[in-house]
Write an enzyme that holds these catalytic residues in place. Structure first.
Site, mmCIF file in Angstrom:
data_model
loop_
_atom_site.group_PDB
_atom_site.id
_atom_site.type_symbol
_atom_site.label_atom_id
_atom_site.label_comp_id
_atom_site.label_asym_id
_atom_site.label_seq_id
_atom_site.Cartn_x
_atom_site.Cartn_y
_atom_site.Cartn_z
ATOM 1 N N LYS A 157 0.835 -1.216 0.000
ATOM 2 C CA LYS A 157 0.000 0.000 0.000
ATOM 3 C C LYS A 157 0.869 1.264 0.000
ATOM 4 O O LYS A 157 0.683 2.156 -0.817
ATOM 5 C CB LYS A 157 -0.941 0.017 1.225
ATOM 6 C CG LYS A 157 -1.890 -1.176 1.291
ATOM 7 C CD LYS A 157 -2.835 -1.079 2.480
ATOM 8 C CE LYS A 157 -2.163 -1.174 3.837
ATOM 9 N NZ LYS A 157 -1.578 -2.507 4.143
ATOM 10 N N ARG A 190 11.523 -1.734 11.963
ATOM 11 C CA ARG A 190 10.160 -1.329 12.335
ATOM 12 C C ARG A 190 9.638 -2.323 13.388
ATOM 13 O O ARG A 190 9.682 -3.535 13.176
ATOM 14 C CB ARG A 190 9.254 -1.304 11.095
ATOM 15 C CG ARG A 190 7.910 -0.659 11.397
ATOM 16 C CD ARG A 190 7.093 -0.400 10.159
ATOM 17 N NE ARG A 190 5.749 -0.912 10.303
ATOM 18 C CZ ARG A 190 4.766 -0.719 9.454
ATOM 19 N NH1 ARG A 190 4.983 -0.021 8.362
ATOM 20 N NH2 ARG A 190 3.573 -1.231 9.662
ATOM 21 N N ARG A 242 11.853 -6.451 5.794
ATOM 22 C CA ARG A 242 11.857 -5.043 6.201
ATOM 23 C C ARG A 242 12.223 -4.908 7.681
ATOM 24 O O ARG A 242 12.940 -3.991 8.076
ATOM 25 C CB ARG A 242 10.502 -4.386 5.925
ATOM 26 C CG ARG A 242 10.541 -2.884 6.226
ATOM 27 C CD ARG A 242 9.254 -2.180 5.921
ATOM 28 N NE ARG A 242 8.169 -2.719 6.710
ATOM 29 C CZ ARG A 242 6.899 -2.415 6.522
ATOM 30 N NH1 ARG A 242 6.557 -1.599 5.557
ATOM 31 N NH2 ARG A 242 5.977 -2.928 7.290
ATOM 32 N N ARG A 288 -0.999 -9.368 12.926
ATOM 33 C CA ARG A 288 -1.503 -8.305 12.027
ATOM 34 C C ARG A 288 -2.308 -8.916 10.886
ATOM 35 O O ARG A 288 -3.365 -8.402 10.517
ATOM 36 C CB ARG A 288 -0.329 -7.501 11.457
ATOM 37 C CG ARG A 288 0.210 -6.454 12.432
ATOM 38 C CD ARG A 288 1.643 -6.086 12.124
ATOM 39 N NE ARG A 288 1.823 -5.341 10.887
ATOM 40 C CZ ARG A 288 2.996 -5.208 10.267
ATOM 41 N NH1 ARG A 288 4.081 -5.754 10.777
ATOM 42 N NH2 ARG A 288 3.079 -4.501 9.160
#
Ligand code: AP5
Ligand code: MG
Length: 190
Positions: free
Chosen positions: A14, A134, A128, A145
């Site tokens: 996204k 993160r 990532r 999630r």
């Protein structure tokens, strides 16, 4: 206005595709995830509350998220339109977005949902996590999630389905190829 809801599970691209769409159409980017991470970084009360929830991979309460969105909509109501990234994530948020846009005589033009298999999502997010650190990109939170997305967010797709605004785009392949697929959908409608 061109108002696009960019939809899809965690890691579906996204954010990546939103920046490409903005380059081409000059829309205002509203990512609730980015707005929340900014609150965390600024150490605000809202940020501290949100961090605990985000680190578990759960959803931040609708009321908080909708408040942030309304502020942004007011700020940029005279612009070319919005790209909503990671919002709405519940049917309640979708209904509130509709109300807020109606107040400006506007509506969601279309919703694009990126489809990516679960294994690919996990691979991307673990990568990532290693590269950027993160904090919600760890195996346990990633799994939650995706589960939360399946349980609480998928119903949003049916909400836009009923309004004939939902368009699926294959989210696997090169970033350029996926962008071409998205542009094709936008050009057909707008
Ligand atoms: P949010 O920040 O929205 O995160 P997310 O939905 O989990 O999605 P990501 O940002 O991880 O993925 P993305 O789809 O943007 O993909 P990206 O382009 O980054 O939300 C975080 C948290 O905030 C939530 O868990 C929740 O707690 C809270 N929150 C946010 N919004 C909320 C709301 N509305 N209501 C309640 N709570 C909310 O790509 C991912 C990776 O893949 C990158 O490394 C990228 O480089 C790579 N990649 C991208 N495209 C490709 C490709 N084609 N091939 C290979 N790799 C690719
Ligand atoms: Mg994102």
């Amino acid at each position: 206005m061109l108002n696009i809801v960019l939809f899809g599970p965690p890691g579906s691209g996204k954010g990546t595709q939103a920046s490409r769409i903005i380059e081409k159409y000059g829309l205002v980017h509203i990512s609730t995830g980015d707005l929340l991470r900014q609150e965390v970084e600024d150490g605000t009360e809202l940020g501290m509350k949100a961090k605990a929830i985000m680190d578990k991979g759960e959803l931040v309460p609708d009321k908080i998220v909708i408040g942030m969105i309304r502020k942004k909509l007011e700020e940029y109501q005279d612009g070319p339109g919005f790209i909503f990234d990671g919002f709405p994530r519940t049917v309640e948020q979708a209904r509130e977005l509709r109300k807020a846009l109606t107040d400006f005589d506007e509506r969601v033009t279309l919703m694009i949902s990126l489809t990516v298999p679960r294994e690919e999502l996990v691979t991307r997010l673990l990568k990532r996590g290693k590269e950027t650190g993160r904090s919600d990109d760890n195996p346990e939170t990633i799994n939650n999630r995706i589960d939360v997305y399946d349980r609480q967010t998928i119903p949003v797709a049916y909400y836009y389905d009923k309004m004939h605004k939902h368009h699926q785009v294959d989210g696997v392949g090169s970033i350029d190829k996926i962008f071409d697929r998205i542009v094709e959908v936008i050009e057909k409608i707008h």
